[in-house]
Design a protein around this motif. Structure first.
Motif, mmCIF file in Angstrom:
data_model
loop_
_atom_site.group_PDB
_atom_site.id
_atom_site.type_symbol
_atom_site.label_atom_id
_atom_site.label_comp_id
_atom_site.label_asym_id
_atom_site.label_seq_id
_atom_site.Cartn_x
_atom_site.Cartn_y
_atom_site.Cartn_z
ATOM 1 N N MET A 134 -7.296 -7.971 0.596
ATOM 2 C CA MET A 134 -6.276 -6.915 0.632
ATOM 3 C C MET A 134 -5.526 -6.860 1.960
ATOM 4 N N GLU A 135 -6.242 -7.023 3.070
ATOM 5 C CA GLU A 135 -5.607 -6.693 4.356
ATOM 6 C C GLU A 135 -6.442 -7.221 5.503
ATOM 7 N N VAL A 136 -5.784 -7.690 6.563
ATOM 8 C CA VAL A 136 -6.472 -7.903 7.837
ATOM 9 C C VAL A 136 -5.982 -6.843 8.817
ATOM 10 N N SER A 137 -6.899 -6.304 9.589
ATOM 11 C CA SER A 137 -6.568 -5.402 10.696
ATOM 12 C C SER A 137 -7.143 -6.059 11.947
ATOM 13 N N GLN A 138 -6.311 -6.867 12.596
ATOM 14 C CA GLN A 138 -6.790 -7.733 13.675
ATOM 15 C C GLN A 138 -6.984 -6.956 14.974
ATOM 16 N N LEU A 183 4.397 0.188 17.190
ATOM 17 C CA LEU A 183 3.192 0.942 17.542
ATOM 18 C C LEU A 183 2.131 0.888 16.443
ATOM 19 N N GLY A 184 1.007 1.544 16.717
ATOM 20 C CA GLY A 184 0.018 1.820 15.686
ATOM 21 C C GLY A 184 -0.838 0.646 15.267
ATOM 22 N N SER A 185 -0.720 -0.492 15.961
ATOM 23 C CA SER A 185 -1.431 -1.708 15.556
ATOM 24 C C SER A 185 -0.890 -2.258 14.234
ATOM 25 N N SER A 186 0.400 -2.029 13.989
ATOM 26 C CA SER A 186 1.031 -2.660 12.820
ATOM 27 C C SER A 186 0.938 -4.174 12.933
ATOM 28 N N GLY A 237 -1.443 -5.739 13.765
ATOM 29 C CA GLY A 237 -2.779 -6.109 13.297
ATOM 30 C C GLY A 237 -2.810 -6.585 11.850
ATOM 31 N N ASN A 238 -1.782 -6.265 11.078
ATOM 32 C CA ASN A 238 -1.726 -6.757 9.700
ATOM 33 C C ASN A 238 -1.372 -8.240 9.631
ATOM 34 N N LEU A 239 -1.097 -8.851 10.789
ATOM 35 C CA LEU A 239 -0.868 -10.299 10.849
ATOM 36 C C LEU A 239 -2.072 -10.962 11.507
ATOM 37 N N PHE A 298 0.820 -1.210 0.000
ATOM 38 C CA PHE A 298 0.000 0.000 0.000
ATOM 39 C C PHE A 298 0.857 1.266 0.000
ATOM 40 N N TYR A 299 2.062 1.166 0.572
ATOM 41 C CA TYR A 299 2.772 2.379 0.973
ATOM 42 C C TYR A 299 3.774 2.869 -0.064
ATOM 43 N N ASP A 300 3.277 3.202 -1.272
ATOM 44 C CA ASP A 300 4.094 4.015 -2.178
ATOM 45 C C ASP A 300 3.858 5.476 -1.783
ATOM 46 N N ALA A 342 -14.237 2.643 10.877
ATOM 47 C CA ALA A 342 -12.847 3.098 10.776
ATOM 48 C C ALA A 342 -12.202 2.631 9.473
ATOM 49 N N TYR A 343 -12.756 1.554 8.905
ATOM 50 C CA TYR A 343 -12.212 1.019 7.648
ATOM 51 C C TYR A 343 -13.165 1.263 6.480
ATOM 52 N N ASN A 344 -14.126 2.150 6.688
ATOM 53 C CA ASN A 344 -15.104 2.466 5.646
ATOM 54 C C ASN A 344 -15.513 3.926 5.801
ATOM 55 N N GLU A 381 -13.347 8.905 11.456
ATOM 56 C CA GLU A 381 -13.680 7.514 11.810
ATOM 57 C C GLU A 381 -12.474 6.722 12.313
ATOM 58 N N TYR A 382 -11.258 7.122 11.909
ATOM 59 C CA TYR A 382 -10.074 6.310 12.234
ATOM 60 C C TYR A 382 -9.529 6.748 13.609
ATOM 61 N N TYR A 383 -10.101 6.105 14.639
ATOM 62 C CA TYR A 383 -9.814 6.491 16.026
ATOM 63 C C TYR A 383 -8.441 6.021 16.509
HETATM 64 C C1 AVJ Z 1 -1.158 0.605 9.533
HETATM 65 C C2 AVJ Z 1 -1.893 -1.648 9.581
HETATM 66 C C3 AVJ Z 1 -2.271 -0.242 11.471
HETATM 67 O O1 AVJ Z 1 -4.810 -1.787 9.807
HETATM 68 O O2 AVJ Z 1 -5.461 -0.004 10.849
HETATM 69 C C4 AVJ Z 1 -5.731 1.767 7.877
HETATM 70 C C5 AVJ Z 1 -3.661 0.220 7.975
HETATM 71 N N1 AVJ Z 1 -5.690 0.120 6.514
HETATM 72 N N2 AVJ Z 1 -6.851 1.782 7.139
HETATM 73 C C6 AVJ Z 1 -4.706 -0.591 10.072
HETATM 74 C C7 AVJ Z 1 -4.994 0.693 7.475
HETATM 75 C C8 AVJ Z 1 -6.823 0.794 6.303
HETATM 76 C C9 AVJ Z 1 -3.551 0.205 9.465
HETATM 77 N N3 AVJ Z 1 -2.223 -0.281 9.986
#
Ligand code: AVJ
Length: 318
Positions: free
Chosen positions: A278-282, A158-161, A163-165, A30-32, A203-205, A47-49
């Motif tokens: 695309m992604e999990v944010s656990q 930090l940041g719930s990184s 969470g991508n696992l 995602f991060y270009d 937060a994801y929509n 929304e992104y708390y």
């Molecule tokens: C950077 C992985 C913590 O999952 O919340 C934000 C990435 N994706 N909105 C997350 C993300 C969609 C974010 N992280």
């Protein structure tokens, strides 16, 4: 003679993901430059708390976090995995300078741009802090840091990184992290907590469409860097949250039957309504977080929550 074709890792990963029976792309792509920009916008959207909650934790508890890591024996190096622009971390670093607990900050990031940016921008905010950036993947770079820097470590993730696992992968990551550290070293890890599922889904929509654009941008990146012919308008951003497992997963859904090709002629067929994962944010409960730390071998030191209990920064010690 021979045509020597050296595929980039990005190309290989895209081909592998889009050729799989269940199509996927990897969130690290995602991060270009555009993705970095969009994520910056997401972090500020209503929304992104997550970012606001963790900023509050670091603003209010940096002193307490550092006190818990204090030792008279030898100085502390603060290592950060995935530093980004280090806005949140600055609270902790400023407090570390004030308390004279640390004067060495080692950001590790996959992006050369980020490391350059930190070397030029941070010194003005952190007089007296030495900054030694490492550019590369988290664990290999951490091994290098361990070889070069004898100091005690506080490793920030930090940041719930994390969470991508998925939880199993996250546990394995924590076990590796543990193996790379020395006895007595600390980890401060940010976890997004399970909560009202609608708050998470929103937060994801986001209404502004930033998360949608963030996901579709990866298709644009494939077009630009791999000569793809994705039509992003033919894909729908579709996030789902499962309150039982805590997995918030984002998909792009193909809205029609279509074929996408890359500049090397490789093509992918999409059925109507076929998803790309695309992604999990656990998301985790506090009990699940503690269990993971313990299973990885860490001793729990302290958990720091924001005032609304949305997010947790958890301090562990090896
Ligand atoms: C950077 C992985 C913590 O999952 O919340 C934000 C990435 N994706 N909105 C997350 C993300 C969609 C974010 N992280």
């Amino acid at each position: 003679m021979y045509d020597i074709i050296i595929d980039s890792i990005f190309r290989q990963d895209v081909i592998q993901g889009l050729s799989a029976p269940e199509k996927y792309l990897l969130p690290k792509y995602f991060y270009d430059a555009k993705g970095d920009y969009l994520f910056g916008q997401i972090m500020h959207c209503p929304e992104y708390y997550l970012t606001r909650a963790e900023t509050e934790i670091l603003r209010d508890y940096s002193g307490a976090i550092l006190q818990a890591c204090w030792s008279s024996q030898n100085p502390l190096a603060i290592v950060e995995l995935g530093a980004g622009d280090a806005t949140k971390t600055r609270y902790l670093l400023q407090e570390a300078l004030r308390l004279q607990y640390s004067k060495l900050y080692i950001p590790i990031d996959i992006s050369e741009n980020i490391i350059d940016y930190l070397h030029t921008s941070l010194p003005a905010h952190l007089p007296g802090m030495q900054i030694k950036g490492y550019c590369g993947e988290y664990l290999p770079m951490l091994a290098e840091v361990q070889a070069n820097e004898p100091a005690r470590k506080l490793v920030l993730f930090l940041g719930s990184s994390i969470g991508n696992l998925l939880p199993q992968e996250a546990l394995t990551f924590c076990q590796h992290l543990y193996a790379y550290l020395n006895a007595g070293d600390f980890v401060l890890m940010g976890f997004d907590l399970k909560k009202n599922p609608q708050i998470i889904l929103n937060a994801y929509n986001d209404k502004g469409g930033l998360t949608r654009a963030f996901n579709l941008n990866l298709l644009n990146r494939i077009n630009q860097e791999l000569g793809g012919n994705f039509q992003p308008d033919n894909f729908m951003h579709y996030p789902v949250y499962d309150p039982m497992t805590g997995a918030c997963k984002s998909y792009l859904i193909s809205t029609c039957a279509q074929q996408v090709t890359l500049d090397n002629g490789i093509y992918f067929d999409f059925a109507q309504d076929e998803p790309i994962y695309m992604e999990v944010s656990q998301k985790y409960s506090e009990a699940e977080i503690n269990q993971m730390g313990q299973r990885a071998g860490f001793k729990p030191v302290q958990t720091f929550l924001d005032s609304q209990r949305l997010f947790a920064d958890v301090l562990w010690q090896k």
